[in-house]
Design a protein around this motif. Structure first.
Motif, PDB file in Angstrom:
ATOM      1  N   GLY A  43       0.844  -1.063   0.027  1.00  0.00           N
ATOM      2  CA  GLY A  43      -0.004   0.101  -0.132  1.00  0.00           C
ATOM      3  C   GLY A  43       0.998   1.307   0.080  1.00  0.00           C
ATOM      4  N   THR A  44       0.386   2.447  -0.097  1.00  0.00           N
ATOM      5  CA  THR A  44       1.159   3.567   0.111  1.00  0.00           C
ATOM      6  C   THR A  44       1.223   3.688   1.542  1.00  0.00           C
ATOM      7  OG1 THR A  44       1.093   5.863  -0.660  1.00  0.00           O
ATOM      8  CG2 THR A  44      -1.018   5.210   0.139  1.00  0.00           C
ATOM      9  N   ASN A  45       2.146   4.837   1.669  1.00  0.00           N
ATOM     10  CA  ASN A  45       2.472   5.208   3.114  1.00  0.00           C
ATOM     11  C   ASN A  45       2.517   6.584   3.414  1.00  0.00           C
ATOM     12  OD1 ASN A  45       5.111   6.048   2.715  1.00  0.00           O
ATOM     13  ND2 ASN A  45       5.617   4.279   1.915  1.00  0.00           N
ATOM     14  N   PRO A  46       2.561   7.086   4.661  1.00  0.00           N
ATOM     15  CA  PRO A  46       2.443   8.505   4.835  1.00  0.00           C
ATOM     16  C   PRO A  46       3.453   9.477   4.394  1.00  0.00           C
ATOM     17  CG  PRO A  46       2.001   7.408   6.973  1.00  0.00           C
ATOM     18  CD  PRO A  46       2.282   6.518   5.889  1.00  0.00           C
ATOM     19  N   GLU A  47       4.660   8.846   4.199  1.00  0.00           N
ATOM     20  CA  GLU A  47       5.789   9.681   3.600  1.00  0.00           C
ATOM     21  C   GLU A  47       5.409   9.843   2.135  1.00  0.00           C
ATOM     22  OE1 GLU A  47       6.552   8.589   7.121  1.00  0.00           O
ATOM     23  OE2 GLU A  47       6.215   6.900   5.664  1.00  0.00           O
ATOM     24  N   GLN A  48       4.994   9.007   1.428  1.00  0.00           N
ATOM     25  CA  GLN A  48       4.410   8.970  -0.037  1.00  0.00           C
ATOM     26  C   GLN A  48       3.397  10.010  -0.302  1.00  0.00           C
ATOM     27  OE1 GLN A  48       3.636   4.861  -0.900  1.00  0.00           O
ATOM     28  NE2 GLN A  48       5.820   4.849  -2.295  1.00  0.00           N
ATOM     29  N   LEU A  49       2.570   9.942   0.707  1.00  0.00           N
ATOM     30  CA  LEU A  49       1.355  11.042   0.693  1.00  0.00           C
ATOM     31  C   LEU A  49       1.960  12.337   0.928  1.00  0.00           C
ATOM     32  CD1 LEU A  49      -1.183   9.037   2.506  1.00  0.00           C
ATOM     33  CD2 LEU A  49      -1.221   9.429   0.055  1.00  0.00           C
ATOM     34  N   PHE A  50       2.757  12.627   1.871  1.00  0.00           N
ATOM     35  CA  PHE A  50       3.452  13.742   2.182  1.00  0.00           C
ATOM     36  C   PHE A  50       4.300  14.304   1.058  1.00  0.00           C
ATOM     37  CE2 PHE A  50       6.805  16.367   4.662  1.00  0.00           C
ATOM     38  CZ  PHE A  50       5.813  17.338   5.175  1.00  0.00           C
ATOM     39  N   ALA A  51       5.091  13.639   0.155  1.00  0.00           N
ATOM     40  CA  ALA A  51       5.856  13.824  -0.806  1.00  0.00           C
ATOM     41  C   ALA A  51       5.079  14.026  -1.941  1.00  0.00           C
ATOM     42  CB  ALA A  51       6.526  12.619  -1.249  1.00  0.00           C
ATOM     43  N   ALA A  52       3.980  13.662  -2.280  1.00  0.00           N
ATOM     44  CA  ALA A  52       3.061  14.108  -3.371  1.00  0.00           C
ATOM     45  C   ALA A  52       2.384  15.547  -3.000  1.00  0.00           C
ATOM     46  CB  ALA A  52       2.051  13.119  -3.510  1.00  0.00           C
ATOM     47  N   GLY A  53       2.025  15.562  -1.720  1.00  0.00           N
ATOM     48  CA  GLY A  53       1.377  16.829  -1.308  1.00  0.00           C
ATOM     49  C   GLY A  53       2.409  17.921  -1.329  1.00  0.00           C
ATOM     50  N   TYR A  54       3.418  17.782  -0.941  1.00  0.00           N
ATOM     51  CA  TYR A  54       4.579  18.916  -0.854  1.00  0.00           C
ATOM     52  C   TYR A  54       5.128  19.171  -2.290  1.00  0.00           C
ATOM     53  CZ  TYR A  54       8.085  21.686   1.570  1.00  0.00           C
ATOM     54  OH  TYR A  54       9.074  22.654   1.852  1.00  0.00           O
ATOM     55  N   ALA A  55       5.179  18.273  -3.266  1.00  0.00           N
ATOM     56  CA  ALA A  55       5.417  18.571  -4.567  1.00  0.00           C
ATOM     57  C   ALA A  55       4.291  19.403  -5.349  1.00  0.00           C
ATOM     58  CB  ALA A  55       5.878  17.132  -5.522  1.00  0.00           C
ATOM     59  N   ALA A  56       3.256  18.829  -5.145  1.00  0.00           N
ATOM     60  CA  ALA A  56       2.028  19.677  -5.637  1.00  0.00           C
ATOM     61  C   ALA A  56       1.845  20.949  -5.276  1.00  0.00           C
ATOM     62  CB  ALA A  56       0.847  18.710  -5.605  1.00  0.00           C
ATOM     63  N   CYS A  57       1.921  21.124  -3.947  1.00  0.00           N
ATOM     64  CA  CYS A  57       1.823  22.477  -3.212  1.00  0.00           C
ATOM     65  C   CYS A  57       3.038  23.440  -3.597  1.00  0.00           C
ATOM     66  CB  CYS A  57       1.859  22.463  -1.552  1.00  0.00           C
ATOM     67  SG  CYS A  57       1.409  23.698  -0.809  1.00  0.00           S
ATOM     68  N   PHE A  58       4.325  22.955  -3.650  1.00  0.00           N
ATOM     69  CA  PHE A  58       5.437  23.784  -4.150  1.00  0.00           C
ATOM     70  C   PHE A  58       5.424  24.249  -5.488  1.00  0.00           C
ATOM     71  CE2 PHE A  58       9.700  25.228  -4.830  1.00  0.00           C
ATOM     72  CZ  PHE A  58       9.923  25.643  -3.530  1.00  0.00           C
ATOM     73  N   HIS A  59       4.889  23.177  -6.464  1.00  0.00           N
ATOM     74  CA  HIS A  59       4.780  23.487  -7.781  1.00  0.00           C
ATOM     75  C   HIS A  59       3.700  24.694  -7.938  1.00  0.00           C
ATOM     76  CE1 HIS A  59       4.202  22.148 -12.121  1.00  0.00           C
ATOM     77  NE2 HIS A  59       5.341  23.118 -12.082  1.00  0.00           N
ATOM     78  N   SER A  60       2.614  24.530  -7.216  1.00  0.00           N
ATOM     79  CA  SER A  60       1.704  25.753  -7.335  1.00  0.00           C
ATOM     80  C   SER A  60       1.981  26.897  -7.077  1.00  0.00           C
ATOM     81  CB  SER A  60       0.499  25.106  -6.358  1.00  0.00           C
ATOM     82  OG  SER A  60      -0.574  26.051  -6.482  1.00  0.00           O
ATOM     83  N   ALA A  61       2.963  26.911  -5.718  1.00  0.00           N
ATOM     84  CA  ALA A  61       3.670  28.267  -5.464  1.00  0.00           C
ATOM     85  C   ALA A  61       4.790  28.746  -6.382  1.00  0.00           C
ATOM     86  CB  ALA A  61       4.294  27.918  -4.019  1.00  0.00           C
ATOM     87  N   LEU A  62       5.404  27.854  -7.060  1.00  0.00           N
ATOM     88  CA  LEU A  62       6.133  28.398  -8.024  1.00  0.00           C
ATOM     89  C   LEU A  62       5.419  29.056  -9.198  1.00  0.00           C
ATOM     90  CD1 LEU A  62       8.960  25.347  -8.636  1.00  0.00           C
ATOM     91  CD2 LEU A  62       9.492  27.667  -7.916  1.00  0.00           C
ATOM     92  N   ARG A  63       4.460  28.241  -9.602  1.00  0.00           N
ATOM     93  CA  ARG A  63       3.502  28.858 -10.778  1.00  0.00           C
ATOM     94  C   ARG A  63       2.936  30.088 -10.312  1.00  0.00           C
ATOM     95  NH1 ARG A  63       4.084  25.814 -15.210  1.00  0.00           N
ATOM     96  NH2 ARG A  63       1.917  26.911 -15.799  1.00  0.00           N
TER      97      ARG A  63
END
Length: 143
Positions: A43-63
């Motif tokens: 299954g997935t794990n909390p670190e993968q979920l955190f990685a996906a969230g941080y990547a998406a959020c930071f990319h949004s901030a960059l944009r």
């Protein structure tokens, strides 16, 4: 802080080996400890979920910053690597993050300025600042 949105999720089962779902049903995932931590990795794990969230959020901030600066963000991307490990100076466990940021249409100086500005406004960066190491890396391709 003036709240603009509230995300709700419920974790059940055995924590890292259980289930997590949001109240609206848009996310419903089986959780499993990774093989590296003695789990079955099915299954997935909390670190993968955190990685996906941080990547998406930071990319949004960059944009957002990029639009304000009127720079070319063609083919921009962010990859997050979340490190999980035992703390060396106390009991327990901690996290660290590496963000690999690709801004191929920009020169290095402009890209670094944009990254620094995004790091100041990204909610994940603000939440982690002073609590965990976050390493920003400008890369040719985020992977």
């Amino acid at each position: 802080m003036k709240t603009l949105y509230i995300a709700e999720a419920l974790a059940s089962g055995e924590g890292r080996d259980g289930n997590a779902r949001t109240n609206d049903g848009k996310l419903d995932v089986a959780l499993a400890s990774p093989v590296e931590l003695g789990g079955n990795g099915e299954g997935t794990n909390p670190e993968q979920l955190f990685a996906a969230g941080y990547a998406a959020c930071f990319h949004s901030a960059l944009r957002l910053v990029g639009r304000k600066e009127r720079v070319d963000l063609s083919d921009s991307a962010v990859a997050a690597k979340i490190h999980f490990g035992a703390l060396t100076d106390s009991e327990g466990y901690g996290l660290a993050a590496e963000l690999e940021i690709a801004l191929p249409a920009l020169d290095r100086g402009t890209a670094e300025q944009l990254m620094a500005k995004a790091h100041q406004i990204c909610p994940y960066s603000n939440a982690t600042r002073g609590n965990m190491a976050v390493d920003l890396k400008l890369v040719e391709f985020a992977a």
